[in-house]
Scaffold this motif. Structure first.
Motif, PDB file in Angstrom:
ATOM      1  N   GLY A 145       0.818   3.999  16.617  1.00  0.00           N
ATOM      2  CA  GLY A 145       1.672   4.339  15.484  1.00  0.00           C
ATOM      3  C   GLY A 145       1.635   3.323  14.364  1.00  0.00           C
ATOM      4  O   GLY A 145       2.509   3.335  13.481  1.00  0.00           O
ATOM      5  N   GLU A 146       0.638   2.440  14.369  1.00  0.00           N
ATOM      6  CA  GLU A 146       0.498   1.430  13.331  1.00  0.00           C
ATOM      7  C   GLU A 146      -0.563   1.873  12.319  1.00  0.00           C
ATOM      8  O   GLU A 146      -1.550   2.524  12.671  1.00  0.00           O
ATOM      9  N   HIS A 147      -0.351   1.495  11.055  1.00  0.00           N
ATOM     10  CA  HIS A 147      -1.337   1.808  10.029  1.00  0.00           C
ATOM     11  C   HIS A 147      -2.487   0.804  10.085  1.00  0.00           C
ATOM     12  O   HIS A 147      -2.265  -0.410  10.004  1.00  0.00           O
ATOM     13  N   VAL A 148      -3.703   1.316  10.236  1.00  0.00           N
ATOM     14  CA  VAL A 148      -4.902   0.471  10.300  1.00  0.00           C
ATOM     15  C   VAL A 148      -5.932   1.018   9.313  1.00  0.00           C
ATOM     16  O   VAL A 148      -5.880   2.179   8.902  1.00  0.00           O
ATOM     17  N   TRP A 149      -6.873   0.161   8.919  1.00  0.00           N
ATOM     18  CA  TRP A 149      -7.890   0.577   7.969  1.00  0.00           C
ATOM     19  C   TRP A 149      -8.840   1.600   8.587  1.00  0.00           C
ATOM     20  O   TRP A 149      -9.156   1.539   9.771  1.00  0.00           O
ATOM     21  N   MET A 150      -9.270   2.542   7.765  1.00  0.00           N
ATOM     22  CA  MET A 150     -10.269   3.519   8.220  1.00  0.00           C
ATOM     23  C   MET A 150     -11.559   2.821   8.624  1.00  0.00           C
ATOM     24  O   MET A 150     -11.907   1.765   8.078  1.00  0.00           O
ATOM     25  N   GLN A 151     -12.267   3.436   9.521  1.00  0.00           N
ATOM     26  CA  GLN A 151     -13.571   2.914   9.945  1.00  0.00           C
ATOM     27  C   GLN A 151     -14.540   4.075  10.168  1.00  0.00           C
ATOM     28  O   GLN A 151     -14.134   5.232  10.294  1.00  0.00           O
ATOM     29  N   GLY A 152     -15.802   3.765  10.194  1.00  0.00           N
ATOM     30  CA  GLY A 152     -16.818   4.748  10.540  1.00  0.00           C
ATOM     31  C   GLY A 152     -16.945   5.884   9.548  1.00  0.00           C
ATOM     32  O   GLY A 152     -16.695   5.720   8.345  1.00  0.00           O
ATOM     33  N   PRO A 153     -17.310   7.080  10.035  1.00  0.00           N
ATOM     34  CA  PRO A 153     -17.565   8.227   9.154  1.00  0.00           C
ATOM     35  C   PRO A 153     -16.387   8.580   8.248  1.00  0.00           C
ATOM     36  O   PRO A 153     -16.581   8.975   7.090  1.00  0.00           O
ATOM     37  N   MET A 154     -15.143   8.458   8.758  1.00  0.00           N
ATOM     38  CA  MET A 154     -13.989   8.794   7.931  1.00  0.00           C
ATOM     39  C   MET A 154     -13.920   7.916   6.687  1.00  0.00           C
ATOM     40  O   MET A 154     -13.646   8.386   5.579  1.00  0.00           O
ATOM     41  N   LEU A 155     -14.191   6.618   6.858  1.00  0.00           N
ATOM     42  CA  LEU A 155     -14.186   5.690   5.732  1.00  0.00           C
ATOM     43  C   LEU A 155     -15.301   6.032   4.752  1.00  0.00           C
ATOM     44  O   LEU A 155     -15.081   6.041   3.521  1.00  0.00           O
ATOM     45  N   TYR A 156     -16.493   6.319   5.281  1.00  0.00           N
ATOM     46  CA  TYR A 156     -17.626   6.620   4.401  1.00  0.00           C
ATOM     47  C   TYR A 156     -17.374   7.898   3.598  1.00  0.00           C
ATOM     48  O   TYR A 156     -17.707   7.988   2.412  1.00  0.00           O
ATOM     49  N   ILE A 157     -16.775   8.897   4.253  1.00  0.00           N
ATOM     50  CA  ILE A 157     -16.458  10.144   3.551  1.00  0.00           C
ATOM     51  C   ILE A 157     -15.414   9.892   2.468  1.00  0.00           C
ATOM     52  O   ILE A 157     -15.522  10.393   1.342  1.00  0.00           O
ATOM     53  N   LEU A 159     -14.788   7.066   0.863  1.00  0.00           N
ATOM     54  CA  LEU A 159     -15.412   6.338  -0.240  1.00  0.00           C
ATOM     55  C   LEU A 159     -16.328   7.246  -1.060  1.00  0.00           C
ATOM     56  O   LEU A 159     -16.316   7.209  -2.304  1.00  0.00           O
ATOM     57  N   GLY A 160     -17.117   8.067  -0.376  1.00  0.00           N
ATOM     58  CA  GLY A 160     -18.039   8.951  -1.069  1.00  0.00           C
ATOM     59  C   GLY A 160     -17.324   9.949  -1.959  1.00  0.00           C
ATOM     60  O   GLY A 160     -17.717  10.180  -3.115  1.00  0.00           O
ATOM     61  N   LEU A 161     -16.243  10.547  -1.448  1.00  0.00           N
ATOM     62  CA  LEU A 161     -15.491  11.519  -2.236  1.00  0.00           C
ATOM     63  C   LEU A 161     -14.775  10.853  -3.405  1.00  0.00           C
ATOM     64  O   LEU A 161     -14.658  11.438  -4.496  1.00  0.00           O
ATOM     65  N   THR A 162     -14.282   9.632  -3.184  1.00  0.00           N
ATOM     66  CA  THR A 162     -13.637   8.897  -4.279  1.00  0.00           C
ATOM     67  C   THR A 162     -14.633   8.615  -5.399  1.00  0.00           C
ATOM     68  O   THR A 162     -14.330   8.815  -6.594  1.00  0.00           O
ATOM     69  N   LEU A 163     -15.831   8.156  -5.026  1.00  0.00           N
ATOM     70  CA  LEU A 163     -16.860   7.875  -6.032  1.00  0.00           C
ATOM     71  C   LEU A 163     -17.310   9.157  -6.732  1.00  0.00           C
ATOM     72  O   LEU A 163     -17.579   9.151  -7.943  1.00  0.00           O
ATOM     73  N   LEU A 164     -17.394  10.247  -5.991  1.00  0.00           N
ATOM     74  CA  LEU A 164     -17.769  11.524  -6.600  1.00  0.00           C
ATOM     75  C   LEU A 164     -16.727  11.943  -7.634  1.00  0.00           C
ATOM     76  O   LEU A 164     -17.086  12.409  -8.735  1.00  0.00           O
ATOM     77  N   THR A 165     -15.460  11.783  -7.303  1.00  0.00           N
ATOM     78  CA  THR A 165     -14.389  12.112  -8.241  1.00  0.00           C
ATOM     79  C   THR A 165     -14.516  11.285  -9.518  1.00  0.00           C
ATOM     80  O   THR A 165     -14.426  11.819 -10.641  1.00  0.00           O
TER      81      THR A 165
END
Length: 521
Positions: A145-157, A159-165
Motif C-alpha cells: 500500500g505504499e507509493h513507489v516509482w514505476m519500473q519496467g514496461p509500465m514506466l517505459y509506456i 514515458l513514451g506516451l508523455t513524450l508523444l503528447t
C-alpha cells in the motif's frame, strides 16, 4: 522551444475548444487538491466548476482559469482535520466576503507593488511546483500500500506516451491551428492506449490509489448538481475565532495568486485585466462555494496557460471549461476516467516549459546581485513553503534593498553666498533609511552663524525625516546659530515642532506634496 502564447484574438470556436481542453486537465488537479485538503474528490470537482464559472463570468481577467488549487488546499488541512468539513465551508464563505471587501475598497491595485524580480521568482517557482506535482503520477501502489516509482514496461509506456503528447503539442501547430493541439494530443493518446490495450494508468486509477482499499471498487467521478446548504456550524463568537485565521490566510493566498496570474497573462497577451473586479469575482466564487459544498480556490496558472496556449481569450473559454467539467460529472464520468494520465502529464510538462522564465538566466547576468538574490529567494520559498509567504518575503526584501541603496543617495552641495551664509543644497530623499547619512552632512560647530538648508531638489518622505530636521535645528540652536530651512511643503512645515520657527515660506516656490506619517491621520 514551445510557442505557448499566441496572439490570436478571442473567438467562439477557439474559446469553446480551449475550454474543453482545460476541462480535461482540471479533473485530476481538482481530485488531487481535494485529497490534499482532506476532503472528498467531489468537493474538489464542485469547487473547480463553481470557481471557473463564476470568475469567468464576472471576474476581471477574461481567459484566466480558476479552480481548486494546491496553495489554498494546504491551508485547509488543519481546519478540516480538527473541526470537520462544515467548518471549512464556513471558512471559505468568510474568505470570499473578505475578498469582496478587498475589491470594493480597491485594494487590487497594490499588486503593482510587487517588483519584477519577485514576479520572475513567482513564475519560476510555480513552474517548478507544477513539474514536481506531475512526478507523482509516475508512482504506483505496491503490495504494502505504499507509493513507489514505476519500473519496467509500465514506466517505459508512461514515458513514451508523455513524450508523444508533448510532440503532438509542439508539431501540430506547425501544420494547423484549427483545433487546440492539447485537445488533439489527449484524444489521440487516449485512443492509442485503449485501441492497443496498453498497460497505462488512467484518471480513475489515480483516484483509486488515493482512497482506502475497501472503497476502491466503488470509486467513481460521477456526481450530482451541487445543492445549497448553510454550513452546519454554531453561529457563535467561538466559531468565528476558529475559522477567522484560516479565512484570512485563504483570502490573502487566493488574491495574491490570482492577481499575480492576472498580471502574468496581461504581460503575455498585451492586454489589461481589472484587478479590483477580479477580487470581487474571486470573492463571490468562494462565497458561493461555501454554500454549495465546494472547497473554494483561486486562479490556476497551469490551466490558465493551457487556455491561453489553446487560443482561449474570452470569458466563454472559462465558462465552457466549467460547464464541460459539470457535464463530465453528471453525464460522462466514464469517458474522463479512461483518459491516460500520461496525456495530462504531457500537457502539464509543456505548460511548465512555457511558464518557466528561461530568460531569467540571461537577465541574472545583466542585473545587480540584489535582484538576482530576490529572484532565487522567491523561487525557493515558493517551492519549499508557500506562494503567499514567498511573495510577501520577496516584497519585504526588495523594499529593504531599495531603502539600503537609497540611504546614501542624499547628498549636499555647499557654498557661501554673498551675505556670508553657508548654503546646503540637498539632493535625494530624506526618509528613515537616509536619516543617519543626512545628519553627517552638517557641521553645526564649524558652520557660520547663518546656515541655509535648501530642499528644492530633495523631498521629505516620512516622519523620520521630520524628526531629523527637528534634531538638527536643536544642534544649531545649542551653538547659538541661526538655521534657515527653504523649500519644504506646507504639510511638512505644519508637522515640524522644534524647527518650525526656522522655516522660510515662499508661496510661489515651495512645493506641495503630502508626507507619509500617522500625524496626518
Amino acid at each position: 522551444m514551445f510557442d505557448l502564447i499566441t496572439k490570436r484574438d478571442s473567438n467562439v470556436k477557439n474559446d469553446v475548444l480551449s475550454g474543453i481542453t482545460v476541462a480535461l486537465a482540471l479533473v485530476p488537479e481538482a481530485v488531487a487538491f481535494a485529497f490534499v485538503a482532506g476532503v472528498e474528490p467531489m468537493i474538489g470537482l464542485y469547487a473547480a466548476f463553481m470557481m471557473g464559472l463564476i470568475t469567468s463570468a464576472i471576474g476581471g481577467r477574461p481567459g484566466m482559469i480558476s479552480g481548486a488549487t494546491g496553495a489554498m488546499a494546504v491551508v485547509m488541512v488543519a481546519l478540516v482535520a480538527q473541526h470537520g468539513v462544515a467548518y471549512l465551508f464556513a471558512a471559505v464563505i468568510l474568505a470570499g466576503l473578505l475578498q469582496i471587501l478587498a475589491g470594493v475598497f480597491r485594494l487590487g491595485k497594490f499588486i503593482r507593488l510587487v517588483p519584477y524580480p519577485v514576479m520572475l521568482g513567482f513564475v519560476n517557482g510555480l513552474a517548478i511546483v507544477i513539474f514536481l506535482a506531475q512526478l507523482g503520477q509516475f508512482k504506483v501502489l505496491d503490495s504494502m500500500g505504499e507509493h513507489v516509482w514505476m519500473q519496467g514496461p509500465m514506466l517505459y509506456i508512461m514515458l513514451g506516451l508523455t513524450l508523444l503528447t508533448m510532440a503532438i503539442i509542439y508539431f501540430l501547430p506547425k501544420l494547423t491551428t484549427a483545433v487546440p493541439a492539447s485537445l488533439v494530443a489527449i484524444v489521440t493518446v487516449t485512443l492509442l492506449v485503449h485501441g492497443l490495450d496498453l498497460d497505462a494508468r488512467t484518471v480513475i486509477d489515480f483516484v483509486k490509489d488515493m482512497v482506502p482499499a475497501e472503497q476502491r471498487d466503488t470509486v467513481t467521478l460521477a456526481g450530482e448538481l451541487p445543492t445549497f446548504a448553510i454550513p452546519t456550524v454554531p453561529f457563535t463568537w467561538e466559531t468565528l475565532m476558529i475559522i477567522l485565521p484560516t479565512s484570512v490566510i485563504l483570502a490573502l493566498v487566493g488574491l495574491i495568486e490570482s492577481l499575480l496570474t492576472l498580471s502574468l497573462i496581461d504581460e503575455m497577451t498585451d492586454t489589461r485585466g481589472r484587478g479590483n473586479k477580479e477580487c470581487i469575482g474571486q470573492g463571490v466564487a468562494n462565497t458561493v462555494n461555501g454554500f454549495f459544498g465546494g472547497m473554494g480556490g483561486c486562479a490556476m496558472i497551469g490551466q490558465s496557460m493551457i487556455n491561453i496556449n489553446s487560443g482561449g481569450r474570452g470569458r466563454l473559454s472559462g465558462i465552457t471549461a466549467a460547464l464541460v467539467l459539470l457535464g463530465f460529472i453528471l453525464f460522462a464520468a466514464p469517458l474522463i476516467e479512461m483518459i491516460p494520465l500520461a496525456a495530462l502529464v504531457g500537457v502539464m510538462f509543456v505548460v511548465v516549459i512555457g511558464t518557466f522564465e528561461w530568460a531569467s538566466f540571461r537577465i541574472i547576468r545583466g542585473v545587480n546581485k540584489e535582484d538576482a538574490f530576490v529572484l532565487f529567494l522567491v523561487t525557493a520559498i515558493t517551492v519549499i513553503a508557500d506562494l503567499a509567504i514567498a511573495v510577501v518575503v520577496g516584497v519585504i526584501v526588495s523594499a529593504l534593498v531599495f531603502a539600503w541603496k537609497h540611504a546614501t543617495h542624499i547628498i549636499a552641495r555647499t557654498h557661501v553666498d554673498d551675505r556670508g551664509w553657508k548654503v546646503y543644497e540637498l539632493e535625494g530623499p530624506l526618509f528613515f533609511g537616509s536619516v543617519l547619512h543626512f545628519r553627517d552632512l552638517f557641521d553645526p560647530q564649524g558652520d557660520p552663524d547663518e546656515v541655509v538648508i535648501d530642499f528644492k531638489d530633495s523631498r521629505i518622505w516620512d516622519s523620520s525625516g521630520l524628526d531629523a530636521i527637528d534634531g538638527l535645528a536643536d544642534k544649531y540652536k545649542e551653538q547659538g546659530k541661526k538655521l534657515h530651512i527653504r523649500h519644504i511643503s506646507q504639510e511638512c512645515n505644519a508637522l515640524l515642532t522644534k524647527a518650525q520657527e526656522y522655516v522660510e515660506i515662499n508661496v510661489n516656490e515651495d512645493p506641495r506634496y503630502h508626507i507619509a506619517t500617522d500625524k496626518l491621520g
